[in-house]
Design a protein around this motif. Structure first.
Motif, PDB file in Angstrom:
ATOM      1  N   ASP A 257      11.942   7.063   2.846  1.00  0.00           N
ATOM      2  CA  ASP A 257      10.637   6.577   2.398  1.00  0.00           C
ATOM      3  C   ASP A 257      10.648   5.063   2.254  1.00  0.00           C
ATOM      4  O   ASP A 257       9.676   4.385   2.614  1.00  0.00           O
ATOM      5  CB  ASP A 257      10.245   7.225   1.067  1.00  0.00           C
ATOM      6  N   LEU A 258      11.731   4.525   1.738  1.00  0.00           N
ATOM      7  CA  LEU A 258      11.816   3.071   1.576  1.00  0.00           C
ATOM      8  C   LEU A 258      11.863   2.376   2.932  1.00  0.00           C
ATOM      9  O   LEU A 258      11.188   1.357   3.140  1.00  0.00           O
ATOM     10  CB  LEU A 258      13.034   2.685   0.743  1.00  0.00           C
TER      11      LEU A 258
ATOM     12  N   THR B 121      23.108  -6.363  -1.092  1.00  0.00           N
ATOM     13  CA  THR B 121      23.196  -5.632   0.167  1.00  0.00           C
ATOM     14  C   THR B 121      22.007  -4.676   0.310  1.00  0.00           C
ATOM     15  O   THR B 121      21.309  -4.395  -0.667  1.00  0.00           O
ATOM     16  CB  THR B 121      24.494  -4.819   0.236  1.00  0.00           C
ATOM     17  N   THR B 122      21.832  -4.165   1.516  1.00  0.00           N
ATOM     18  CA  THR B 122      20.779  -3.171   1.753  1.00  0.00           C
ATOM     19  C   THR B 122      21.033  -1.921   0.918  1.00  0.00           C
ATOM     20  O   THR B 122      20.097  -1.334   0.362  1.00  0.00           O
ATOM     21  CB  THR B 122      20.698  -2.818   3.248  1.00  0.00           C
ATOM     22  N   VAL B 123      22.292  -1.524   0.797  1.00  0.00           N
ATOM     23  CA  VAL B 123      22.644  -0.355  -0.027  1.00  0.00           C
ATOM     24  C   VAL B 123      22.243  -0.592  -1.478  1.00  0.00           C
ATOM     25  O   VAL B 123      21.642   0.282  -2.124  1.00  0.00           O
ATOM     26  CB  VAL B 123      24.145  -0.033   0.080  1.00  0.00           C
ATOM     27  N   GLN B 124      22.544  -1.767  -2.013  1.00  0.00           N
ATOM     28  CA  GLN B 124      22.172  -2.098  -3.393  1.00  0.00           C
ATOM     29  C   GLN B 124      20.659  -2.124  -3.567  1.00  0.00           C
ATOM     30  O   GLN B 124      20.129  -1.677  -4.582  1.00  0.00           O
ATOM     31  CB  GLN B 124      22.774  -3.453  -3.785  1.00  0.00           C
TER      32      GLN B 124
ATOM     33  N   PHE C  16      15.629   0.840  -5.723  1.00  0.00           N
ATOM     34  CA  PHE C  16      14.369   1.567  -5.587  1.00  0.00           C
ATOM     35  C   PHE C  16      14.529   3.050  -5.926  1.00  0.00           C
ATOM     36  O   PHE C  16      13.614   3.661  -6.472  1.00  0.00           O
ATOM     37  CB  PHE C  16      13.802   1.402  -4.167  1.00  0.00           C
ATOM     38  N   TYR C  17      15.690   3.602  -5.626  1.00  0.00           N
ATOM     39  CA  TYR C  17      15.915   5.017  -5.952  1.00  0.00           C
ATOM     40  C   TYR C  17      16.027   5.220  -7.459  1.00  0.00           C
ATOM     41  O   TYR C  17      15.402   6.129  -8.025  1.00  0.00           O
ATOM     42  CB  TYR C  17      17.179   5.527  -5.259  1.00  0.00           C
ATOM     43  N   ILE C  18      16.779   4.349  -8.114  1.00  0.00           N
ATOM     44  CA  ILE C  18      16.989   4.466  -9.564  1.00  0.00           C
ATOM     45  C   ILE C  18      15.707   4.124 -10.331  1.00  0.00           C
ATOM     46  O   ILE C  18      15.341   4.795 -11.298  1.00  0.00           O
ATOM     47  CB  ILE C  18      18.148   3.546 -10.014  1.00  0.00           C
ATOM     48  N   THR C  19      15.017   3.096  -9.903  1.00  0.00           N
ATOM     49  CA  THR C  19      13.853   2.598 -10.640  1.00  0.00           C
ATOM     50  C   THR C  19      12.581   3.382 -10.338  1.00  0.00           C
ATOM     51  O   THR C  19      11.772   3.637 -11.244  1.00  0.00           O
ATOM     52  CB  THR C  19      13.625   1.102 -10.329  1.00  0.00           C
ATOM     53  N   TYR C  20      12.395   3.780  -9.081  1.00  0.00           N
ATOM     54  CA  TYR C  20      11.131   4.409  -8.684  1.00  0.00           C
ATOM     55  C   TYR C  20      11.302   5.785  -8.027  1.00  0.00           C
ATOM     56  O   TYR C  20      10.315   6.373  -7.593  1.00  0.00           O
ATOM     57  CB  TYR C  20      10.374   3.498  -7.703  1.00  0.00           C
TER      58      TYR C  20
ATOM     59  N   LYS D 182       0.836  -1.206   0.000  1.00  0.00           N
ATOM     60  CA  LYS D 182       0.000   0.000   0.000  1.00  0.00           C
ATOM     61  C   LYS D 182       0.868   1.253   0.000  1.00  0.00           C
ATOM     62  O   LYS D 182       0.602   2.219  -0.710  1.00  0.00           O
ATOM     63  CB  LYS D 182      -0.919   0.011   1.227  1.00  0.00           C
ATOM     64  N   TYR D 183       1.897   1.250   0.811  1.00  0.00           N
ATOM     65  CA  TYR D 183       2.774   2.410   0.924  1.00  0.00           C
ATOM     66  C   TYR D 183       3.494   2.668  -0.402  1.00  0.00           C
ATOM     67  O   TYR D 183       3.600   3.821  -0.850  1.00  0.00           O
ATOM     68  CB  TYR D 183       3.795   2.162   2.041  1.00  0.00           C
ATOM     69  N   LEU D 184       3.981   1.605  -1.036  1.00  0.00           N
ATOM     70  CA  LEU D 184       4.760   1.756  -2.270  1.00  0.00           C
ATOM     71  C   LEU D 184       3.889   2.061  -3.487  1.00  0.00           C
ATOM     72  O   LEU D 184       4.385   2.556  -4.497  1.00  0.00           O
ATOM     73  CB  LEU D 184       5.592   0.498  -2.522  1.00  0.00           C
ATOM     74  N   ASN D 185       2.599   1.765  -3.385  1.00  0.00           N
ATOM     75  CA  ASN D 185       1.688   2.060  -4.493  1.00  0.00           C
ATOM     76  C   ASN D 185       1.729   3.538  -4.870  1.00  0.00           C
ATOM     77  O   ASN D 185       1.613   3.900  -6.047  1.00  0.00           O
ATOM     78  CB  ASN D 185       0.238   1.686  -4.124  1.00  0.00           C
ATOM     79  N   ALA D 186       1.900   4.397  -3.877  1.00  0.00           N
ATOM     80  CA  ALA D 186       1.927   5.842  -4.113  1.00  0.00           C
ATOM     81  C   ALA D 186       3.111   6.261  -4.983  1.00  0.00           C
ATOM     82  O   ALA D 186       3.100   7.331  -5.590  1.00  0.00           O
ATOM     83  CB  ALA D 186       1.972   6.583  -2.783  1.00  0.00           C
ATOM     84  N   PHE D 187       4.127   5.394  -5.043  1.00  0.00           N
ATOM     85  CA  PHE D 187       5.314   5.685  -5.847  1.00  0.00           C
ATOM     86  C   PHE D 187       5.265   4.992  -7.209  1.00  0.00           C
ATOM     87  O   PHE D 187       6.244   4.994  -7.955  1.00  0.00           O
ATOM     88  CB  PHE D 187       6.577   5.260  -5.102  1.00  0.00           C
ATOM     89  N   GLY D 188       4.127   4.376  -7.518  1.00  0.00           N
ATOM     90  CA  GLY D 188       3.978   3.719  -8.812  1.00  0.00           C
ATOM     91  C   GLY D 188       4.659   2.370  -8.918  1.00  0.00           C
ATOM     92  O   GLY D 188       4.963   1.906 -10.021  1.00  0.00           O
TER      93      GLY D 188
END
Length: 197
Positions: free
Chosen positions: A68-69, A50-53, A58-62, A23-29
């Motif tokens: 927020d993540l 890794t968590t960094v990867q 998510f930053y690059i793709t969405y 639900k939370y991520l839906n707002a980001f498409g």
């Protein structure tokens, strides 16, 4: 005769709000059915990235930032009722069974749990188990057979002497196929403290 019990973690001990992250991520498409996203999530759950990867993906793709993540990802995690901690502590102290935890858990979730519960409570819980298996540390995930075979083999467990407790039917189906006894617990209707063996 049951000699060993393998417990899942989420919705067995800690309560979950499973739809919350989606639900939370839906707002980001975010498209939760995207095969690439599913592959990335499974890789992270297996500790293959890794968590960094994971955050970079998510930053690059969405265009989802770190905070927020973190909020979205950990929104699934709710409370850990005290009566369940007492239950597993008493079961452990009884020495009647060999106890194991086997969970599909990633680095971000376990870090949040340690911070939310406090290290002392987390260690009290962890110490109730002979072995504490988290998918991101052993590089396997349920419901794949290899994760069950890994636990059975490493601890010389006889499947027919082992009970597996999980709330996901795909996971209990695999365990049953391998010869284990299973309890497919229904969250909200059943509670692990009412375990009957």
């Amino acid at each position: 005769m049951i000699k060993n019990i393998i417990f899942d973690f989420g919705d067995i001990f800690i309560n979950l709000d499973k739809p919350a992250t989606d639900k939370y991520l839906n707002a980001f498409g975010v498209n939760h059915e995207d095969p690439e996203l599913i592959s990335v999530m499974y890789s992270y759950e297996k500790g293959l990235m890794t968590t960094v990867q994971f955050m970079e993906y998510f930053y690059i793709t969405y265009a989802i930032g770190k905070e927020d993540l973190l909020t979205a990802w950990n929104s699934i995690l709710l409370d850990f009722p005290a009566h369940r901690l007492r239950f597993i502590q008493e079961l452990s102290a009884s020495k009647k069974y060999r106890l194991f935890l086997l969970s599909n858990t990633n680095d971000m979730h376990i870090s949040w749990i340690q911070k939310d519960w406090g290290i002392e409570v987390f260690e009290q819980f962890k110490n109730c188990f002979e072995k504490f298996y988290l998918s991101h540390q052993i590089h396997f995930r349920k419901p794949d057979e290899d994760i069950f075979n890994y636990v059975l083999s490493e601890n010389d467990l006889v499947p027919e002497e082992t009970l597996f407790v999980d709330d996901v039917s795909a996971n209990t189906a695999t365990a049953k196929k391998l010869g284990m006894h299973v309890w497919n617990l229904v969250p909200g209707k059943e509670d692990v403290v009412n375990l009957k063996i």
